[in-house]
Design a protein around this motif. Sequence first.
Motif, PDB file in Angstrom:
ATOM      1  N   ARG A  25       0.825  -1.212   0.000  1.00  0.00           N
ATOM      2  CA  ARG A  25       0.000   0.000   0.000  1.00  0.00           C
ATOM      3  C   ARG A  25       0.859   1.262   0.000  1.00  0.00           C
ATOM      4  O   ARG A  25       0.509   2.263  -0.631  1.00  0.00           O
ATOM      5  CB  ARG A  25      -0.949  -0.002   1.205  1.00  0.00           C
ATOM      6  CG  ARG A  25      -1.995   1.097   1.133  1.00  0.00           C
ATOM      7  CD  ARG A  25      -3.014   1.008   2.257  1.00  0.00           C
ATOM      8  NE  ARG A  25      -3.968   2.105   2.151  1.00  0.00           N
ATOM      9  CZ  ARG A  25      -5.087   2.086   1.470  1.00  0.00           C
ATOM     10  NH1 ARG A  25      -5.425   0.997   0.818  1.00  0.00           N
ATOM     11  NH2 ARG A  25      -5.887   3.138   1.423  1.00  0.00           N
ATOM     12  N   ARG A  26       2.005   1.221   0.680  1.00  0.00           N
ATOM     13  CA  ARG A  26       2.890   2.386   0.734  1.00  0.00           C
ATOM     14  C   ARG A  26       3.572   2.667  -0.594  1.00  0.00           C
ATOM     15  O   ARG A  26       4.186   3.723  -0.765  1.00  0.00           O
ATOM     16  CB  ARG A  26       3.945   2.188   1.831  1.00  0.00           C
ATOM     17  CG  ARG A  26       3.385   2.268   3.253  1.00  0.00           C
ATOM     18  CD  ARG A  26       4.503   2.421   4.275  1.00  0.00           C
ATOM     19  NE  ARG A  26       5.385   1.269   4.311  1.00  0.00           N
ATOM     20  CZ  ARG A  26       5.210   0.221   5.118  1.00  0.00           C
ATOM     21  NH1 ARG A  26       4.171   0.175   5.952  1.00  0.00           N
ATOM     22  NH2 ARG A  26       6.070  -0.786   5.107  1.00  0.00           N
ATOM     23  N   LYS A  49       2.138   3.337  -3.301  1.00  0.00           N
ATOM     24  CA  LYS A  49       1.335   4.266  -4.095  1.00  0.00           C
ATOM     25  C   LYS A  49       2.193   5.439  -4.549  1.00  0.00           C
ATOM     26  O   LYS A  49       2.797   6.143  -3.740  1.00  0.00           O
ATOM     27  CB  LYS A  49       0.162   4.777  -3.254  1.00  0.00           C
ATOM     28  CG  LYS A  49      -0.697   5.844  -3.931  1.00  0.00           C
ATOM     29  CD  LYS A  49      -1.521   5.261  -5.051  1.00  0.00           C
ATOM     30  CE  LYS A  49      -2.426   6.308  -5.696  1.00  0.00           C
ATOM     31  NZ  LYS A  49      -3.233   5.744  -6.802  1.00  0.00           N
ATOM     32  N   VAL A  62      -7.714   7.646  -6.290  1.00  0.00           N
ATOM     33  CA  VAL A  62      -7.793   6.744  -5.140  1.00  0.00           C
ATOM     34  C   VAL A  62      -6.504   6.810  -4.332  1.00  0.00           C
ATOM     35  O   VAL A  62      -5.444   7.163  -4.848  1.00  0.00           O
ATOM     36  CB  VAL A  62      -8.067   5.281  -5.565  1.00  0.00           C
ATOM     37  CG1 VAL A  62      -9.403   5.188  -6.299  1.00  0.00           C
ATOM     38  CG2 VAL A  62      -6.931   4.740  -6.424  1.00  0.00           C
ATOM     39  N   SER A  63      -6.603   6.438  -3.062  1.00  0.00           N
ATOM     40  CA  SER A  63      -5.443   6.490  -2.181  1.00  0.00           C
ATOM     41  C   SER A  63      -4.631   5.204  -2.197  1.00  0.00           C
ATOM     42  O   SER A  63      -3.480   5.187  -1.754  1.00  0.00           O
ATOM     43  CB  SER A  63      -5.890   6.779  -0.742  1.00  0.00           C
ATOM     44  OG  SER A  63      -6.736   5.739  -0.264  1.00  0.00           O
ATOM     45  N   CYS A  64      -5.219   4.117  -2.702  1.00  0.00           N
ATOM     46  CA  CYS A  64      -4.499   2.852  -2.755  1.00  0.00           C
ATOM     47  C   CYS A  64      -3.847   2.658  -4.120  1.00  0.00           C
ATOM     48  O   CYS A  64      -4.229   3.316  -5.095  1.00  0.00           O
ATOM     49  CB  CYS A  64      -5.451   1.689  -2.462  1.00  0.00           C
ATOM     50  SG  CYS A  64      -6.710   1.403  -3.725  1.00  0.00           S
ATOM     51  N   HIS A  79      -5.288   8.571 -10.148  1.00  0.00           N
ATOM     52  CA  HIS A  79      -5.175   9.874  -9.495  1.00  0.00           C
ATOM     53  C   HIS A  79      -6.259  10.092  -8.441  1.00  0.00           C
ATOM     54  O   HIS A  79      -6.114  10.969  -7.582  1.00  0.00           O
ATOM     55  CB  HIS A  79      -5.249  10.990 -10.543  1.00  0.00           C
ATOM     56  CG  HIS A  79      -4.061  11.021 -11.455  1.00  0.00           C
ATOM     57  ND1 HIS A  79      -4.040  11.701 -12.660  1.00  0.00           N
ATOM     58  CD2 HIS A  79      -2.835  10.442 -11.349  1.00  0.00           C
ATOM     59  CE1 HIS A  79      -2.865  11.544 -13.247  1.00  0.00           C
ATOM     60  NE2 HIS A  79      -2.125  10.779 -12.467  1.00  0.00           N
ATOM     61  N   ASP A  92     -11.871   1.701  -2.826  1.00  0.00           N
ATOM     62  CA  ASP A  92     -10.793   2.365  -2.084  1.00  0.00           C
ATOM     63  C   ASP A  92     -11.287   2.852  -0.732  1.00  0.00           C
ATOM     64  O   ASP A  92     -10.665   2.596   0.306  1.00  0.00           O
ATOM     65  CB  ASP A  92     -10.248   3.516  -2.920  1.00  0.00           C
ATOM     66  CG  ASP A  92      -9.159   4.301  -2.209  1.00  0.00           C
ATOM     67  OD1 ASP A  92      -8.237   3.670  -1.654  1.00  0.00           O
ATOM     68  OD2 ASP A  92      -9.225   5.544  -2.213  1.00  0.00           O
ATOM     69  N   LYS A  93     -12.420   3.516  -0.726  1.00  0.00           N
ATOM     70  CA  LYS A  93     -12.979   4.034   0.530  1.00  0.00           C
ATOM     71  C   LYS A  93     -13.395   2.907   1.475  1.00  0.00           C
ATOM     72  O   LYS A  93     -13.407   3.089   2.700  1.00  0.00           O
ATOM     73  CB  LYS A  93     -14.167   4.947   0.233  1.00  0.00           C
ATOM     74  CG  LYS A  93     -13.772   6.269  -0.425  1.00  0.00           C
ATOM     75  CD  LYS A  93     -14.984   7.153  -0.668  1.00  0.00           C
ATOM     76  CE  LYS A  93     -14.583   8.505  -1.246  1.00  0.00           C
ATOM     77  NZ  LYS A  93     -15.764   9.369  -1.520  1.00  0.00           N
TER      78      LYS A  93
END
Length: 286
Positions: free
Chosen positions: A30-31, A33, A215-217, A213, A191-192
């Motif tokens: 996950r990091r 990203k 999503v956070s994952c 662009h 993602d949420k």
Amino acid sequence: MSTTYTMDAGTSRANPTPSPLKRLTVPAIRRQKGATPLVMLTAYTVRTAQLLDPYCDLLLVGDSLGQVIYGLPSTVPVTLEMMAAHGGAVVRGSYHAVVVIDMPFGSYEASPEKAFESAAFLLKQTGAAAVKLEGGAAMAPTVRFLSERGIPVMGHVGLTPQAVNALGGYGARGRTAGEAEKIVADAIALDKAGAFAVVIEGVVEPIAVAITHGVSCPTIGIGASAQCDGQVLVAEDMLGLFERTARFVKRYDDLAGRISAAAESYADEVRSRAFPTADQTYAPKE
């Protein structure tokens, strides 16, 4: 006489020999990203996992094994037992990559509780780190249910092979504005809900860019865009074991041709009695 036993922290019953590489974790994936792109390939057997593992961040035990290994017409007939058998093999053959197992059609759609039962079965049977399921916003509650109970989930949007009967084929998705908006919204919902990564398959490129662009994952593309946070291919397609592949596949070898040539040479030598030679036979002891 006394004996002192020491424990090697690099070994365990699951891995009785020291691991040459420390296995990555879901949080580490996950990091990634926005960092160095993630490398993911499918694997279905111990030996394939051994060969691919040093170069991959993730190994996917895909339900594509239904077609690649079993010759089935689609992924729909694949069972939990099939996934568990191959998933365990891939975990045993790898030390480095995060192993993700596809949840097969019918094993998770009915309810979050059913999905948890199926996912728990797969992780217990195999030792894998995570599961993957197909579907967008409709599956977000299930993704949240699993994530909150300690099961990492990878999402999958765009062309979803398990829904081939509903989609009407394997064509690229998102060619209309409405469908494009839905795919982006599906990825954002996953993602949420807590997905640690999302596969984007078979979509027109602007959709993949917008999702990456938005999503956070990490996003992992297959027939999507080089701007995704990673890429995945079916290893057998990438290695050239099949004559027909999707447009988005790049063949990095021609193993089918090389295997055929080797088999032809073997057959010729057997029929001409050139094989085996003294090097492959046993002489009596003098």
